[in-house]
Design an enzyme around this catalytic site. Structure first.
Site, PDB file in Angstrom:
ATOM      1  N   ASP A 107       4.880  11.757  -0.859  1.00 27.86           N
ATOM      2  CA  ASP A 107       4.359  11.096  -2.058  1.00 27.86           C
ATOM      3  C   ASP A 107       4.558  11.945  -3.309  1.00 27.86           C
ATOM      4  OD1 ASP A 107       3.049   9.389  -3.764  1.00 27.86           O
ATOM      5  OD2 ASP A 107       1.037   9.832  -3.009  1.00 27.86           O
ATOM      6  N   ASP A 287       8.006   6.964 -10.363  1.00 24.03           N
ATOM      7  CA  ASP A 287       7.105   7.078  -9.213  1.00 24.03           C
ATOM      8  C   ASP A 287       7.706   6.432  -7.971  1.00 24.03           C
ATOM      9  OD1 ASP A 287       4.749   7.537  -7.716  1.00 24.03           O
ATOM     10  OD2 ASP A 287       3.998   5.553  -8.210  1.00 24.03           O
TER      11      ASP A 287
END
Ligand SMILES: *[C@@H]1O[C@H](CO)[C@@H](O)[C@H](O)[C@H]1NC(C)=O
Ligand SMILES: *[C@@H]1O[C@H](CO)[C@@H](O)[C@H](O)[C@H]1NC(C)=O
Length: 415
Positions: A107, A287
């Site tokens: 992540d 992202d």
């Protein structure tokens, strides 16, 4: 006296061990990973619901960091629901010695590394409890537990000693995985440990750098477009970029100074649809954990009318007809002094996965959506997975910069 002789014997040991001194510049190390689209609660993938939960968390967390670091009060309240993430990247990571392997989500939007959601933590001689408790909440769930230090083996040549890791005693929203390998900015670890709201936890990237395994605290990310639910087509490179994965030159831009985008991988960017300006130069973020591309509401409305798209209530995505698709223009992103183009095919959801998101085979769905606030919020776009699968990107902490290059997939027809 004791110390200097100990130092001397250490030096002798070092010299003895390396008769010919070799100065080795660590080179970037690659890690392949799987890309997985997760099913929502009703079977169909609810991308919008999962992305919204993440966007709200990014806004909430960004506002909290701005308040703490800049003394600005722009706290709004966003509801953060617990849903599974729509798209996850999974790598098998070893912890302990001998190592137990865990399937961890990679992540870039969070920075704590932790295990124990699925498979329980197995303590070995390298495990050491810090005695502190740790808790993190995500758009997609949360975990809490105890912070340990342990050996983390990312791959045979990426081994970190005394990495601070969380060991979950409770977690929600992480079915099918064991935890997270957090490679976001270190600032996002603030406030996650008990006892201090300002302590930061060095991330795996920080430790690979401080332990001399990589020469730059940077991570390169490569995805190929996905047209199936799960595939191992991603590659992470610790220490820089994998030159075999991009075409042309890699261009870097400074990270944005605009808050709250600057607490993430924030950059300035502008967007045009054909020759129509959609978004003037403004700050937002890149992202990997957001599936679609989100732009400010005013920009989204311009894109919607320029493409003639309709909001599809079943999927939450914009939809067009096949004939509208045939006359779609390029969507051109300007980052620094260069432009990066999403072709019409790169602007659509893979048609082979239409039913998977609850869509119909008679429509074509667009991957650009509404961020939920007008331009000027300091977070006016999110370049998510559907953007990133067309470009190679580099997240460079050492030089506070973001790198981007075209790939063989940039203009490929895959969707
Ligand atoms: C997701 O749901 C579809 C049916 O909608 C099913 O065919 C598929 O196996 C499910 N995938 C996972 C990973 O559960
Ligand atoms: C990004 O945009 C902001 C606002 O226009 C500007 O102040 C800043 O200098 C720009 N560049 C960077 C690298 O932040």
């Amino acid at each position: 006296m004791f110390r200097s002789s100990a130092l001397l014997s250490l030096l002798l040991l070092a010299i003895g061990g390396y008769a010919t001194p070799v100065v080795r510049e660590p080179s970037p190390v690659k890690l392949p990973f799987a890309v997985r689209f997760n099913n929502g609660t009703n079977g169909a993938l609810n991308i919008i619901e999962a992305d919204r939960a993440r966007i709200n968390l990014i806004k909430e967390q960004g506002a909290a960091l701005a308040e703490k670091h800049e003394n600005v009060h722009k706290r709004a309240s966003y509801s953060v629901s617990v849903t599974n993430e729509a798209v996850t990247y999974i790598a098998s990571i070893g912890v302990g010695s001998p190592a137990t392997s865990y399937d961890l989500i990679i992540d870039t939007g969070s920075s704590n590394t932790w295990v124990g959601a699925g498979k329980s933590y197995v303590k070995t001689s390298t495990s050491s409890s810090t005695g502190k408790s740790v808790s993190v909440s995500y758009g997609s769930g949360s975990f809490s537990g105890t912070e340990y230090t342990d050996t983390v083996t990312i791959s045979s040549n990426l081994v970190i000693t005394k990495q601070s890791i969380g060991v979950a005693s409770r977690s929600s929203g992480f079915s099918g995985v064991d935890g997270i390998l957090g490679i976001g900015p270190t600032v996002l670890t603030e406030g996650t440990l008990s006892g201090s709201s300002t302590t930061e936890i060095p991330t795996v990237t920080d430790n690979l750098y401080s332990q001399g395994t990589i020469s730059t605290a940077a991570v390169g990310v490569y995805f190929a477009p996905t047209t199936v639910e799960e595939t191992t087509n991603g590659e992470l490179t610790f220490g820089g970029a994998d030159t075999s994965k991009y075409t042309g030159t890699l261009s870097y831009v400074s990270l944005t100074s605009t808050s709250p985008a600057k607490y993430y991988w924030g950059i300035n960017q502008s967007i045009k649809y054909g020759s129509t300006s959609i978004l003037s130069s403004t700050a937002g973020i890149v992202d990997t954990g957001t599936t679609l591309i989100y732009i400010a509401t005013d920009a989204y409305n311009k894109y919607k009318s320029a493409t003639g798209a309709t909001l599809d209530s079943a999927t939450g995505l914009l939809r067009i007809t096949t004939s509208q698709y045939n006359s779609l223009s390029n969507l051109v992103f300007t980052i620094g002094s260069k432009t990066y183009t999403l072709t019409p095919n790169a602007q659509i959801w893979p048609r082979s996965l239409n039913s998977y998101i609850g869509g119909s085979s008679s429509y074509v769905y667009l991957v650009v959506n509404d961020i939920g606030s007008n331009t000027g919020s300091g977070l006016d776009f999110i370049d998510g997975y559907t953007f990133l699968e067309r470009f190679y990107t580099v997240y460079d902490t050492t030089n506070s910069r973001f790198g981007i290059a075209t790939t063989a997939q940039t203009t490929a027809t895959t969707n």
